[in-house]
Structure formats: structure tokens, C-alpha cells
Design a protein around this motif. Structure first.
Motif, PDB file in Angstrom:
ATOM      1  N   LEU A 114       0.875  -1.174   0.114  1.00 20.28           N
ATOM      2  CA  LEU A 114       0.086  -0.036  -0.160  1.00 20.28           C
ATOM      3  C   LEU A 114       0.939   1.145   0.096  1.00 20.28           C
ATOM      4  N   ARG A 115       2.302   1.138  -0.249  1.00 14.18           N
ATOM      5  CA  ARG A 115       3.228   2.306  -0.476  1.00 14.18           C
ATOM      6  C   ARG A 115       3.114   2.769  -1.909  1.00 14.18           C
ATOM      7  N   ALA A 116       2.163   2.929  -2.620  1.00 17.59           N
ATOM      8  CA  ALA A 116       2.472   3.389  -3.960  1.00 17.59           C
ATOM      9  C   ALA A 116       2.445   4.745  -3.980  1.00 17.59           C
ATOM     10  N   ALA A 117       3.546   5.174  -5.104  1.00 20.30           N
ATOM     11  CA  ALA A 117       3.769   6.593  -4.917  1.00 20.30           C
ATOM     12  C   ALA A 117       4.183   7.083  -6.465  1.00 20.30           C
ATOM     13  N   ARG A 118       4.015   8.408  -6.753  1.00 21.24           N
ATOM     14  CA  ARG A 118       4.662   8.741  -8.096  1.00 21.24           C
ATOM     15  C   ARG A 118       5.268  10.257  -7.879  1.00 21.24           C
ATOM     16  N   PHE A 119       6.365  10.245  -8.688  1.00 19.82           N
ATOM     17  CA  PHE A 119       6.967  11.591  -8.785  1.00 19.82           C
ATOM     18  C   PHE A 119       6.322  12.311 -10.188  1.00 19.82           C
ATOM     19  N   VAL A 120       5.889  13.525  -9.861  1.00 22.43           N
ATOM     20  CA  VAL A 120       5.324  14.056 -11.050  1.00 22.43           C
ATOM     21  C   VAL A 120       6.518  15.378 -11.377  1.00 22.43           C
ATOM     22  N   CYS A 121       6.651  15.569 -12.502  1.00 24.79           N
ATOM     23  CA  CYS A 121       7.443  16.849 -13.047  1.00 24.79           C
ATOM     24  C   CYS A 121       6.886  17.548 -14.144  1.00 24.79           C
ATOM     25  N   VAL A 122       6.911  19.013 -14.180  1.00 23.11           N
ATOM     26  CA  VAL A 122       6.237  19.828 -15.062  1.00 23.11           C
ATOM     27  C   VAL A 122       7.504  20.715 -15.637  1.00 23.11           C
ATOM     28  N   VAL A 123       7.900  20.523 -16.837  1.00 27.03           N
ATOM     29  CA  VAL A 123       8.841  21.545 -17.227  1.00 27.03           C
ATOM     30  C   VAL A 123       8.208  22.491 -18.320  1.00 27.03           C
ATOM     31  N   ALA A 124       8.745  23.735 -18.070  1.00 31.91           N
ATOM     32  CA  ALA A 124       8.106  25.024 -19.048  1.00 31.91           C
ATOM     33  C   ALA A 124       9.438  25.662 -19.625  1.00 31.91           C
ATOM     34  N   ALA A 125       9.231  25.773 -20.975  1.00 30.49           N
ATOM     35  CA  ALA A 125      10.124  26.729 -21.736  1.00 30.49           C
ATOM     36  C   ALA A 125       9.311  27.967 -21.914  1.00 30.49           C
ATOM     37  N   VAL A 126      10.132  29.109 -21.460  1.00 28.10           N
ATOM     38  CA  VAL A 126       9.652  30.399 -21.813  1.00 28.10           C
ATOM     39  C   VAL A 126      10.633  30.969 -22.555  1.00 28.10           C
ATOM     40  N   PHE A 127       9.916  31.918 -23.524  1.00 30.15           N
ATOM     41  CA  PHE A 127      10.884  32.440 -24.576  1.00 30.15           C
ATOM     42  C   PHE A 127      10.769  33.959 -24.224  1.00 30.15           C
ATOM     43  N   PRO A 128      11.986  34.784 -24.421  1.00 31.07           N
ATOM     44  CA  PRO A 128      11.627  36.258 -23.976  1.00 31.07           C
ATOM     45  C   PRO A 128      10.583  36.983 -24.611  1.00 31.07           C
ATOM     46  N   ASP A 129      10.035  36.214 -25.869  1.00 26.87           N
ATOM     47  CA  ASP A 129       8.794  37.101 -26.162  1.00 26.87           C
ATOM     48  C   ASP A 129       7.469  36.813 -25.539  1.00 26.87           C
ATOM     49  N   GLY A 130       7.738  35.822 -24.828  1.00 26.22           N
ATOM     50  CA  GLY A 130       6.312  35.491 -23.814  1.00 26.22           C
ATOM     51  C   GLY A 130       5.816  34.041 -24.396  1.00 26.22           C
ATOM     52  N   ARG A 131       6.476  33.361 -25.450  1.00 21.73           N
ATOM     53  CA  ARG A 131       5.822  32.238 -25.874  1.00 21.73           C
ATOM     54  C   ARG A 131       6.132  30.999 -24.787  1.00 21.73           C
ATOM     55  N   VAL A 132       5.192  30.161 -24.584  1.00 24.45           N
ATOM     56  CA  VAL A 132       5.441  29.237 -23.501  1.00 24.45           C
ATOM     57  C   VAL A 132       5.136  27.945 -23.896  1.00 24.45           C
TER      58      VAL A 132
END
Ligand code: IMP
Length: 200
Positions: A114-132
Motif C-alpha cells: 500500500l506504499r504506492a507513490a509517483r513523482f510528477v514533474c512539469v517543465v516549462a520553456a518560456v521565451f523572452p517574447d512570451g511564448r510558453v
């Protein structure tokens, strides 16, 4: 579009090392750390989602440096604790050792099945002109009874990835870089940037 230069929006040396290697898988990208720039402040992780936090970090770094930036927000979600520590993983206690001790204490009476777990990661690329652009990666596993291993960082000594009987801190960097939440997120972001809509 994969940028040819990128700044990593993290102050965590463990994450920085992993991100640098993973981004190398995108091709010849020149990667800088925040330490190459004076006085870049990353925002507190107070957003309501991993994505919000990752975008906030990358936006701060892109604004301060004028370069495309890569932000990462991640957490450990333990099923028996209703998904905690989750978004609050870094604030669960004051140090890696205390966070691990608190987690093991909270799971003291919980059997292995019963010790199930998960790692979650979100990565974001943000450009100087605001694109994400963002991408998420998940790594399923379970929480070990006792810490083991010296590789990696954070909760690695108590996280046993699915299909293994050793912790992430025991399997070592090479295996972690193939199967981790962060590896999956960065690979997926690379594909998104490469094949994404015009301009991203
Ligand atoms: P944050 O993304 O900086 O908020 O970090 C979240 C928390 O999860 C920190 O305590 C990290 O040490 C931990 N964490 C994030 N990624 C990993 C990982 O790959 N291995 C172990 N712990 C991690």
C-alpha cells in the motif's frame, strides 16, 4: 523550435545537473545556469499547480536574462497520504533528511503493498517574447521502508521505481536519467518544441 541557448531556472543543484544532461538530448543547446547571471530571483512556489510554478520560474529567468528559460516544478505524491506531500514536497520539512524522516514516520504502519507513490514533474520553456510550452512526466513506484543509496537528491533514497527492487538513489544516475519523471517531461517538451506549432 528548439532554442540554441537556454538558461535553467532552478536553484537546486541536483535538478540543474539532471536538466543539463537531459537537454543535451535535444541536440546542441548551449545551457547556462542562473549562477552565470547576477541577482535573478525565482518566485516562491505558491502556485496552484506544478505547471503554474514551472512557468513562473521560467518566466522570471527569461525576463531577467533575455534568454529562453527552462523551469521545473516537481513533487512526490503518495497514495496512502492522499497525494501528499505533492505540490508542497519541498516545504514538507526543512531538509532532505527531515523530509524523508517525516515521510517514513507518516507511513510507519503502511505495508509495502500500500506504499504506492509517483513523482510528477512539469517543465516549462518560456521565451523572452512570451511564448510558453510545457510538458509533464510521471514516474510510478513505491516508498521504501528505509532509505538506501547515495546517488541523486531529495526523496531518491526512499523511492523505488516500478520494475525495480532498489531505490532511485541506488540505481544511480544513468538509470534515473532514463526513467525519471524529469527525463520523461524533458523528452516530451523536446518533441513538443521540435514539432510544435509555428514559432514554438
Ligand atoms: P520543487 O520542484 O523545487 O518544488 O521540489 C519539490 C521537492 O521534491 C523537493 O523537495 C525536491 O527535492 C523533491 N524532488 C523533486 N524532484 C525530485 C527527484 O527527482 N528526486 C527526489 N526528490 C525530488
Amino acid at each position: 523550435m528548439i532554442p540554441d541557448r537556454l538558461v535553467l531556472a532552478t536553484a537546486n543543484p541536483g535538478k540543474g545537473r539532471e536538466l543539463r544532461e537531459l537537454v543535451a538530448g535535444w541536440g546542441p543547446v548551449v545551457v547556462a545556469g542562473l549562477d552565470a547571471f547576477a541577482g535573478v530571483e525565482l518566485p516562491d512556489e505558491r502556485g496552484g499547480s506544478y505547471a503554474e510554478n514551472a512557468v513562473a520560474k521560467a518566466t522570471a529567468a527569461a525576463r531577467a536574462t533575455g534568454l529562453p528559460a527552462l523551469g521545473d516544478d516537481s513533487g512526490l505524491e503518495v497514495e496512502a497520504l492522499g497525494g501528499a506531500p505533492g505540490l508542497r514536497s519541498s516545504r514538507y520539512a526543512d531538509s532532505d533528511a527531515e523530509r524523508i524522516a517525516k515521510l517514513l514516520a507518516a507511513l510507519r504502519d503502511v505495508p509495502e503493498a500500500l506504499r504506492a507513490a509517483r513523482f510528477v514533474c512539469v517543465v516549462a520553456a518560456v521565451f523572452p517574447d512570451g511564448r510558453v510550452a510545457t510538458a509533464e512526466g510521471v514516474c510510478h513506484g513505491r516508498i521504501a521502508a528505509v532509505p538506501a543509496g547515495r546517488a541523486g537528491f531529495g526523496y531518491d533514497p526512499v523511492f523505488v521505481p516500478e520494475g525495480f527492487d532498489r531505490t532511485l538513489a541506488e540505481v544511480g544516475a544513468e538509470a534515473k536519467q532514463r526513467l525519471s519523471h524529469r527525463a520523461r517531461a524533458v523528452r516530451s517538451l523536446g518533441e513538443r518544441l521540435q514539432h510544435g506549432p509555428a514559432g514554438v
